[in-house]
Design an enzyme around this catalytic site. Structure first.
Site, PDB file in Angstrom:
ATOM      1  N   ASN A  65       0.822  -1.206   0.000  1.00  9.77           N
ATOM      2  CA  ASN A  65       0.000   0.000   0.000  1.00  9.77           C
ATOM      3  C   ASN A  65       0.857   1.258   0.000  1.00  9.77           C
ATOM      4  O   ASN A  65       1.084   1.856  -1.041  1.00  9.77           O
ATOM      5  CB  ASN A  65      -0.961  -0.007   1.201  1.00  9.77           C
ATOM      6  CG  ASN A  65      -2.163   0.896   0.989  1.00  9.77           C
ATOM      7  OD1 ASN A  65      -2.055   1.975   0.449  1.00  9.77           O
ATOM      8  ND2 ASN A  65      -3.332   0.437   1.408  1.00  9.77           N
ATOM      9  N   ASP A  66       1.362   1.653   1.159  1.00  9.41           N
ATOM     10  CA  ASP A  66       2.108   2.914   1.250  1.00  9.41           C
ATOM     11  C   ASP A  66       3.345   2.934   0.361  1.00  9.41           C
ATOM     12  O   ASP A  66       3.743   3.990  -0.134  1.00  9.41           O
ATOM     13  CB  ASP A  66       2.533   3.161   2.703  1.00  9.41           C
ATOM     14  CG  ASP A  66       1.329   3.335   3.617  1.00  9.41           C
ATOM     15  OD1 ASP A  66       0.342   3.947   3.180  1.00  9.41           O
ATOM     16  OD2 ASP A  66       1.385   2.850   4.772  1.00  9.41           O
ATOM     17  N   THR A  67       3.961   1.767   0.149  1.00  4.69           N
ATOM     18  CA  THR A  67       5.210   1.717  -0.619  1.00  4.69           C
ATOM     19  C   THR A  67       5.011   1.911  -2.113  1.00  4.69           C
ATOM     20  O   THR A  67       5.981   1.982  -2.865  1.00  4.69           O
ATOM     21  CB  THR A  67       5.918   0.372  -0.386  1.00  4.69           C
ATOM     22  OG1 THR A  67       5.037  -0.697  -0.749  1.00  4.69           O
ATOM     23  CG2 THR A  67       6.343   0.219   1.071  1.00  4.69           C
ATOM     24  N   SER A  84       0.009   3.925   7.269  1.00  4.56           N
ATOM     25  CA  SER A  84       0.110   5.364   7.501  1.00  4.56           C
ATOM     26  C   SER A  84      -1.254   6.023   7.617  1.00  4.56           C
ATOM     27  O   SER A  84      -1.358   7.171   8.028  1.00  4.56           O
ATOM     28  CB  SER A  84       0.879   6.022   6.352  1.00  4.56           C
ATOM     29  OG  SER A  84       0.146   5.929   5.152  1.00  4.56           O
TER      30      SER A  84
END
Length: 475
Positions: free
Chosen positions: A396-398, A437
């Protein structure tokens, strides 16, 4: 004298094996043998420790024999627990196990320091005493902090603990602990009352809890690495006190490696270590980032699989969701089908993918994925624009483009995988949730992105069946 020579030679041999084993761990090809070499070094060091029984005078021998017997019992219990738990642990629980082992190492270092400080009959010189205090402080913090990290990763502690004045309280606890340690060293010269020494360890343990409780889940990989460095430093300090070269070298190697890894992990998130420890990143999901244009466009798993089968180049970005679904074996089965059809398939690994350093590499290795098609972010990021398809599985965040484009985003500036540069992107995801996050992922709304909803293993089974059906019913 002969026993002492054997002990010294054994410790030097163990130190060499530690260093050589760590060197071999630097490559996936030799990592397994590196672990065995380092394990052999630990075995040599442990066996050499029992030789102290034969190197003391007759008056002290009965007391040391009792200690050796207790040590053997502890060794048997530790070996049994580690062997059974290590054999049973799932890949998704590997970060928790690493956190626990970090804590055990720090606790062992703190215990060595406690033995030295509680020996009121011993003559303490200043430098070893100060080193003992520092090693005990770091070891105790690593122990309690690692236990909290384990509980957070294992879902036993949910959320974070924050309130106004928390940092002031934490700072007060740390200063009080440090002041007490300095008094034990410089004021009491190592002969402080038992209650004072015990208070020093209690305060250090409490500070480890207070330091870790406010840290959000997004930062746990960095926290694990940081406590690994703490444990190594504590072991190195206590090795100096005991004049044990194996402990000193092993501690310095682990401490320096853990420190470097922590800095690299923080850099991969575009943050400082102090920001990881003291910021609110990963704590809530209420960040304001403005309205995202576009919509999420679902697609059938079979259609996505067939499209990839007819592609020229695919890049796969795995994340923790792949580990949760235990879908790595099905993923590699699908990869082999694509490769048999002439498709160029590569894996792209973000430094903080998963819940600990190297988590995705180990996960893929477990499924038998060849090392030569697994690439680190900096080595493959430029190839996404050449890819017909990029598939994101559980990340997701990456892979969130907001890190590059949205200055109001809390993850702005974090290096990401350039998944959005591919011609077509498929995102395999259980639902429409956010990452650690708490930031909505702009990639999911992009024009070239389709969402494949469902458990990763079930989705991959459908992709495999769709591709096999092209060859005549799966034959």
């Amino acid at each position: 004298m002969t026993a002492q020579l054997i002990i010294d030679a054994s410790f030097l041999a163990a130190a060499f094996l530690f260093i050589y084993g760590l060197k071999r761990m630097s490559s996936p090809v030799t990592a397994a043998s590196g672990i065995r070499v380092a394990g052999l070094g630990m075995l040599v060091a442990v066996l050499a420790s029992f030789l102290y029984v034969f190197n003391v005078n007759e008056a002290a021998k009965p007391h040391l024999m009792v200690n050796a017997a207790l040590g053997a019992v502890a060794l048997a219990i530790g070996l049994g627990w580690a062997w059974t738990s290590g054999k049973k642990v799932e890949m998704t629980a590997m970060p928790q196990m690493v956190a626990l082992y970090n804590g055990m190492g720090g606790g062992a270092a703190a215990a060595i320091g406690a033995v030295e400080l509680f020996r009121t009959s011993a003559e303490h010189t200043l430098i070893p005493l100060v080193v003992t205090i520092i090693g005990s402080l770091i070891g105790a913090i690593s122990l309690s902090g690692s236990v909290i990290a384990w509980a957070k990763l294992d879902g036993r502690i949910n959320g974070v603990w924050r309130f106004t004045g928390l940092q002031v309280m934490n700072g007060t606890f740390f200063v009080a602990t440090l002041a007490l340690g300095l008094y034990i060293a410089f004021g009491a010269h190592g002969h402080a009352p038992v209650w004072m020494t015990a208070s020093f360890f209690v305060l250090a343990l409490i500070f480890g809890v207070l330091m870790t409780m406010p840290i959000g889940g997004a930062d746990m990989p960095v926290v694990i690495s940081l406590y690994n460095a703490f444990t190594g430093l504590a072991v190195g300090f206590e090795g100096f006190v005991l004049q044990n070269p194996a402990l000193m070298i092993a501690g310095m190697v682990v401490g320096s490696a853990g420190t470097l890894l922590t800095l690299l992990m923080a850099k991969a998130m575009n943050r400082s270590v102090s920001n990881v420890i003291f910021s609110n990143f990963g704590a809530t999901g209420n960040e304001e980032q403005g309205e995202i244009k576009g919509s999420m466009k679902p697609v059938d798993a079979g259609d996505a699989g067939i499209n990839m089968r007819y592609s020229s180049k695919i890049i796969i970005a795995p994340g923790y969701g792949l580990a949760v679904a235990q879908a790595q074996h099905k993923l590699y089965e699908f990869v082999k089908l694509c490769q048999d059809a002439g498709v160029d398939v590569k894996f792209a690994i973000h430094p903080v993918a998963g819940r600990m350093p190297g988590h995705m590499n180990v996960l893929l290795a477990e499924a038998g994925v060849p090392y030569d098609i697994i690439y680190d972010m900096e080595d493959i990021n430029g190839e996404f624009k050449e890819a017909d398809v990029a598939i994101v599985i559980g990340a997701n965040d990456t892979v969130n483009p907001a890190a590059r484009t949205n200055k109001s985003s809390p993850i702005y500036g974090m290096p990401i995988l350039n998944v959005d540069h591919a011609k077509q992107v498929y995102v395999v995801k259980r639902g429409q949730g956010k990452g650690y996050s708490g930031v909505e992922n702009e990639l999911f709304f992009a024009d070239n992105t389709n969402m494949v909803y469902g458990d990763a293993q079930k989705v991959l089974v459908q992709m495999i069946q769709a591709v096999k059906s092209l060859d005549g019913g799966g034959h």
